[in-house]
Design an enzyme around this catalytic site. Structure first.
Site, PDB file in Angstrom:
ATOM      1  N   HIS A 167       0.869  -1.183   0.000  1.00 35.13           N
ATOM      2  CA  HIS A 167       0.000   0.000   0.000  1.00 35.13           C
ATOM      3  C   HIS A 167       0.903   1.229   0.000  1.00 35.13           C
ATOM      4  O   HIS A 167       1.711   1.426   0.912  1.00 35.13           O
ATOM      5  CB  HIS A 167      -0.917   0.010   1.226  1.00 35.13           C
ATOM      6  CG  HIS A 167      -1.857   1.182   1.241  1.00 35.13           C
ATOM      7  ND1 HIS A 167      -3.132   1.133   0.694  1.00 35.13           N
ATOM      8  CD2 HIS A 167      -1.705   2.441   1.722  1.00 35.13           C
ATOM      9  CE1 HIS A 167      -3.709   2.297   0.844  1.00 35.13           C
ATOM     10  NE2 HIS A 167      -2.873   3.113   1.457  1.00 35.13           N
ATOM     11  N   CYS A 168       0.737   2.060  -1.023  1.00 33.59           N
ATOM     12  CA  CYS A 168       1.598   3.233  -1.184  1.00 33.59           C
ATOM     13  C   CYS A 168       0.821   4.496  -0.839  1.00 33.59           C
ATOM     14  O   CYS A 168      -0.100   4.877  -1.576  1.00 33.59           O
ATOM     15  CB  CYS A 168       2.123   3.311  -2.621  1.00 33.59           C
ATOM     16  SG  CYS A 168       3.271   4.693  -2.898  1.00 33.59           S
ATOM     17  N   PRO A 169       1.148   5.178   0.271  1.00 36.80           N
ATOM     18  CA  PRO A 169       0.428   6.423   0.586  1.00 36.80           C
ATOM     19  C   PRO A 169       0.752   7.558  -0.377  1.00 36.80           C
ATOM     20  O   PRO A 169      -0.036   8.505  -0.507  1.00 36.80           O
ATOM     21  CB  PRO A 169       0.903   6.736   2.008  1.00 36.80           C
ATOM     22  CG  PRO A 169       2.233   6.072   2.127  1.00 36.80           C
ATOM     23  CD  PRO A 169       2.156   4.836   1.286  1.00 36.80           C
ATOM     24  N   GLY A 172      -1.785   7.166  -2.880  1.00 36.76           N
ATOM     25  CA  GLY A 172      -3.122   7.109  -2.306  1.00 36.76           C
ATOM     26  C   GLY A 172      -3.912   5.884  -2.689  1.00 36.76           C
ATOM     27  O   GLY A 172      -5.140   5.935  -2.791  1.00 36.76           O
TER      28      GLY A 172
END
Length: 378
Positions: A167-169, A172
């Protein structure tokens, strides 16, 4: 006052579980935490805006007019890959329906048998064979499904993602089966854009310093210092991330598998998804088919009905007949009377018993004729 029934089309994305957000009638799918994504947009767009404002006019005249053109093309490609990664479905798997979940639970109980109290139940796994190697499929207690190979449950989005990478912030969204190639192209193009801007920032400062001095150059182009600082600190992280994912692509491996050590160590098997060839692995990840979404998030569900009161009276064209058996909901004037019921129940051929005992009464005309005859007799 009257009530009007209004129906509304309901899309499936409005009822999907998980912690994703949807925009543009379900076409855009992202995670709920989008603050870092907005920061990414601001840093990329802001740095390029300063570069076009301070460096490009000077470099286009004194060095090469193609410099701003190539920078603009790189910028457009970076933004396209970023938005494609952020706004797409990463490969979310639908959750099991209640009937399917019940059936799976019954299968698991039948396979495991009755577990004595106080003992830990066996893990819920299934074994499948991939390229002559046994791969375990784990059961997801949230989605009520056995996850496919390489799938994992994202705790941030609360969904199972096929070929889950991470999961890449910064984008997003999750990075999975359907958007991994766009994520890699985004990091690769962003690395090239950062190196490009950083290099020509230095060239611009050197060329101007030869004529007017270093301090005067910094005063005339205050945005250059900010660009150099942003590019310097961004360069190491972005280029390092691109190199790491290039290594993973050459092995046909995901970040999640690399962190967990799924295919490394003495007791681990070999990666069954690798072709033992760097070119084949890169072609499969970057040039393979584009997989369709299995969510059908823009499909239609059963329509919602809403009652809305209206002030315009509705004209009544038909009169409702009273039911055969009156009840508490039937108005009094609509109930059938006892007399009418008796008349309907009696047959026209039947005579009333009283008519047989007493003669019929005389009519008023007969009484008048009788009184006149008596008067004449006297």
């Amino acid at each position: 006052m009257s009530a009007v029934m209004i129906t509304r089309k309901v899309r499936k994305w409005e009822k999907l579980p998980g912690k994703n957000t949807f925009c543009c009638d379900g076409r855009v799918m992202m995670a709920r935490q989008k603050g870092v994504f907005y920061l990414t947009l601001f840093l990329i767009a802001g740095t390029c805006a300063l570069f076009f404002a301070f460096e490009c006019p000077y470099l286009a005249v004194h060095l090469c007019p193609a410099i701003p053109v190539f920078a603009a093309l790189l910028f457009v490609f970076v933004m396209a890959m970023l938005l494609r990664t952020s706004f797409s479905d990463p490969g979310v798997l639908p959750r099991a329906l209640p009937e399917e979940a019940t059936f799976i639970e019954m299968e698991i109980e039948a396979a495991n048998g009755n577990v004595p109290a106080g003992q830990r139940p066996p893990p819920r796994i299934r074994n499948v064979q991939i390229n002559n190697q046994i791969v375990k499929l784990k059961y997801c207690y949230t989605c009520k499904i056995f996850r496919p190979p390489r799938a994992s449950h994202c705790s941030i989005c609360d969904n199972c993602v096929d070929r889950f990478d991470h999961h890449c912030p910064w984008v997003g969204n999750c990075v999975g089966k359907r958007n991994y190639r766009y994520f890699y192209l985004f990091t690769l193009s962003l690395s090239l854009l950062t190196i490009y801007i950083f290099t020509f920032d230095i060239v611009h400062v050197v060329m101007r310093s030869m004529n007017g001095g270093f301090l005067n150059t910094l005063k005339e182009t205050p945005g250059t210092v900010l660009e150099v600082l942003v590019c310097f600190f961004t360069l190491w992280s972005v280029v390092g991330l691109t190199g790491f994912h290039t290594y993973l692509i050459s092995l046909n491996q995901t970040t999640n598998e690399d962190i967990k050590g799924s295919w490394s160590g003495k007791n681990r098997g070999q990666n069954p998804y690798s072709h033992k060839n760097i070119i084949k692995n890169c072609c499969e990840v970057l040039c393979g088919p584009t997989y369709p979404s299995v969510l059908d998030r823009r499909g239609l569900l059963q329509e919602d009905s809403t009652l809305v009161s209206s002030s315009n009276p509705v004209p009544q064209t038909t009169k409702t007949t009273a039911p055969l058996i009156p009840n508490e909901h039937t108005p009094d004037d609509a109930k059938p009377s006892i007399a009418s019921s008796a008349e309907k129940s009696a047959s026209p051929k039947e005579e009333h018993p009283a008519a047989m005992k007493f003669p019929p009464l005389a009519s008023p005309e007969t009484d008048a004729e009788t009184s006149i005859a008596k008067e004449r007799a006297h």
